[in-house]
Design a protein around this motif. Structure first.
Motif, short mmCIF file in Angstrom:
data_model
loop_
_atom_site.label_atom_id
_atom_site.label_comp_id
_atom_site.label_asym_id
_atom_site.label_seq_id
_atom_site.Cartn_x
_atom_site.Cartn_y
_atom_site.Cartn_z
N GLN A 2 0.83 -1.20 0.00
CA GLN A 2 0.00 0.00 0.00
C GLN A 2 0.87 1.26 0.00
OE1 GLN A 2 -2.78 0.40 3.29
NE2 GLN A 2 -4.21 1.54 2.01
N VAL A 4 0.20 5.47 0.18
CA VAL A 4 -0.83 6.47 0.45
C VAL A 4 -0.19 7.86 0.47
CG1 VAL A 4 -2.60 7.27 2.03
CG2 VAL A 4 -2.16 4.81 1.79
N GLY A 114 0.28 4.63 -5.60
CA GLY A 114 -0.68 5.22 -4.69
C GLY A 114 -1.85 5.79 -5.46
N GLN A 115 -2.83 6.28 -4.73
CA GLN A 115 -4.05 6.81 -5.37
C GLN A 115 -3.87 8.25 -5.83
OE1 GLN A 115 -3.55 6.91 -2.17
NE2 GLN A 115 -4.17 9.01 -1.65
#
Length: 123
Positions: A2, A4, A114-115
């Motif tokens: 992940q 972020v 990441g987003q």
């Protein structure tokens, strides 16, 4: 795995921001990391890369001298300091992980993303 991002926002031309990318789920210090950005109506653009221990960095010509990439392996965090921001820096900024040993501007060489965090430069 992940990634972020955080730290984006609205800033006036000439202003500064510091972006962060918190990594989890893998051994952060083993991977070269990069920042990319996507401006409205444009494709994905490589911005900067840093090697595993932060000793080597690379920048796109469009941001060289204004942006600084860094990392803190103890905190599993990647950073991008944005100074002297211009309107054309407006974009969604994303961090990405690569297993390559050298910096790569090609998104295809990255296996985790990441987003993104929005940076808007406007007066």
């Amino acid at each position: 795995v992940q990634l972020v991002e955080s730290g984006g926002g609205l800033v006036q031309p000439g202003g500064s921001l510091r972006l962060s990318c918190a990594a989890s789920g893998f051994t952060f210090s083993n991977y070269r990391m990069s920042w990319f950005r996507r401006a409205p109506g444009k494709g994905l653009e490589w911005v900067s890369s840093i090697n595993t221990y932060g000793m080597y960095t690379a920048y796109a010509e469009s941001v060289k001298g204004r942006f600084t990439i860094s990392r803190d392996n103890a905190k599993n965090t990647l950073y991008l300091q944005l100074n002297s921001l211009k309107i054309e820096d407006t974009a969604i900024y994303s961090c990405a992980r690569t297993q390559r040993y050298t910096a790569s501007p090609s998104p295809a060489d990255y296996d985790a993303w990441g987003q993104g965090t929005q940076v808007t430069v406007s007066s």
